[in-house]
Design an enzyme around this catalytic site. Structure first.
Site, PDB file in Angstrom:
ATOM      1  N   ASP A  43      14.386   0.514   6.221  1.00 15.92           N
ATOM      2  CA  ASP A  43      13.179   0.741   5.438  1.00 15.92           C
ATOM      3  C   ASP A  43      12.134  -0.329   5.770  1.00 15.92           C
ATOM      4  OD1 ASP A  43      11.479   1.292   2.926  1.00 15.92           O
ATOM      5  OD2 ASP A  43      13.161   2.655   2.612  1.00 15.92           O
TER       6      ASP A  43
ATOM      7  N   HIS B 223       8.354  -0.810  -0.749  1.00 17.94           N
ATOM      8  CA  HIS B 223       9.153   0.405  -0.652  1.00 17.94           C
ATOM      9  C   HIS B 223      10.651   0.122  -0.545  1.00 17.94           C
ATOM     10  CE1 HIS B 223      10.393   4.318   1.181  1.00 17.94           C
ATOM     11  NE2 HIS B 223       9.363   4.801   0.504  1.00 17.94           N
TER      12      HIS B 223
ATOM     13  N   SER C  98      11.754   9.561  -1.462  1.00 26.09           N
ATOM     14  CA  SER C  98      12.239   8.221  -1.107  1.00 26.09           C
ATOM     15  C   SER C  98      13.073   7.609  -2.220  1.00 26.09           C
ATOM     16  CB  SER C  98      11.066   7.285  -0.809  1.00 26.09           C
ATOM     17  OG  SER C  98      10.488   7.557   0.429  1.00 26.09           O
TER      18      SER C  98
END
Length: 398
Positions: A109, A173, A336
């Site tokens: 990621d 994220h 996600s």
């Protein structure tokens, strides 16, 4: 040599980087080459290695799944809502002593804030790169590959954006994804006072190839290979792109053939992957689980991609509270966020029954879903941890 060269006219190149080439050698090795001039690349690399090259393709760009479509306003601490954990019946695992212990999940990621209070004890630290070397230097930052694994200072994962072992997350994220998997707690019930990871004793291996601009195909390949070498059981991939890379397909096939469960986010364009495929979501391997998003009313999220062929299961993905860099927490939405629920569920199943095969883990997830005929995915279902544990069979925890 021209027959090996990729064509810029390909209908399936996605966001190509025309001056950057991925070369797959017959030995199985991938290498990246940057040449502004196509003919120079042919003369210097392709022609001298004709008998050794399997195929060549352009480098491509991948994106973090955008998550600004359902942003929650600034919140107060007492507004935390762990509704997703209730929806999938997480306490059934916790009350049975099943917390993901003994399992490592790679978060491929944007990196992870490894100093976050809820994550710092959850990282899969590399003992070969910690402590002090013979010169008395800190192995974490001494610029030496102390354990000889090919990566310098990879004490807390690896950053392929900057090609270094120092781990950070500049876009939130990956830290958010990691918290959904294993934010630390020891509760056996769902709390609304703090963020809780679904598998809070699983370890997270941070692998960074994405920044605010996204990431490249060679970064994705290197990241997946790093996770493979570190021996993880599960890889979480909450990113994607339109390019149908043969190299990425080969790499995902390799790791799943070797028994690693690969969990991919379906994407957030509200599209049918049968018609508008994204990758790796639309790859189809027995140990790949592609995850779409469901909301608080147990309906498919309107932003979630879907497919009766390529999307396997839904999981909570709307306003999911998790960790954010800088000792913070907050909500994000997207497939996600749904994917790490499934990655963490696989970790729980492994910790409940370490003797289980990867196929048994995947089949338990598929066979235990809460079904809704309106769910546009292959199982017509949404993740249910409690039933997955029942289907997997008696625990052999010691």
């Amino acid at each position: 040599s021209e027959d090996l060269m990729p064509s810029a006219k390909s209908v399936c190149t996605g966001a190509t980087v025309l001056s950057s080439y991925i070369v797959k050698f017959k030995s199985g090795e991938f290498k990246t080459y940057h040449f502004a001039d196509r003919e120079d690349f042919k003369k210097q690399i392709v022609e001298p290695n004709l008998e050794k090259i399997d195929y060549i393709e352009f480098n491509q760009r991948f994106e973090l799944e955008p998550n600004d479509y359902a942003r929650t306003p600034r919140f107060e601490p007492n507004m935390i809502d762990n509704w997703g954990l209730r929806m999938i019946n997480a306490p059934a695992a916790w009350q049975a002593g099943i917390f993901g212990q003994g399992v490592t999940v790679a978060v491929v990621d944007s990196g992870v804030d490894i100093n976050h209070p809820l994550l710092r004890n959850q990282i899969a630290y590399n003992s070969g790169e910690t402590g002090f070397d013979s010169q008395g230097r800190d192995k974490r930052v001494n610029g030496i590959d102390d354990d000889g694994n090919g990566y310098i200072d990879d004490y807390a994962g690896y950053d392929f954006v900057n090609n270094r072992g120092v781990m950070s997350d500049t876009v939130n994220h990956g830290t958010h994804v990691a918290g959904i998997i294993s934010a630390e707690h020891s509760s056996t019930t769902v709390s609304n006072n703090s963020v809780q990871g679904l598998a809070p004793r699983a370890k997270v291996l941070p692998v960074r190839f994405l920044d605010s601009r996204g990431g490249t195909l060679d970064g994705a390949l290197n990241s997946i290979e790093f996770a493979r070498r570190r021996g993880v059981q599960i890889i979480n991939a909450s990113w994607g792109g339109e390019g149908c890379s043969r190299a990425l397909l080969d790499k995902v096939k390799q790791v799943t053939d070797e028994g690693i469960i690969f969990v991919a986010a379906a994407g957030n364009n509200g599209s049918n992957l049968d018609i508008f495929p994204e990758f790796p979501a639309a790859f189809r391997f027995p140990l790949q689980i592609t995850v779409g998003s469901s909301g608080t009313q147990d309906l498919m999220s309107n932003f979630s991609n879907y497919s009766r062929k390529f999307v396997d299961v839904f999981a909570p993905g709307l306003n999911i509270f998790s960790t954010l860099p800088g000792n913070s927490v907050g909500p994000e939405s997207g497939t996600s966020m749904a994917a790490p629920f499934v990655a963490a569920a696989a970790a729980l199943l492994y910790s409940a029954k370490p003797s289980a095969t990867p196929a048994e883990i995947v089949n338990a997830i598929y066979g235990s879903v809460d079904r809704n005929p309106d769910f546009l995915n292959r199982t017509q279902g949404r993740l249910n941890v409690s039933r997955a544990l029942q289907i997997l069979g008696p625990s052999n925890l010691h």
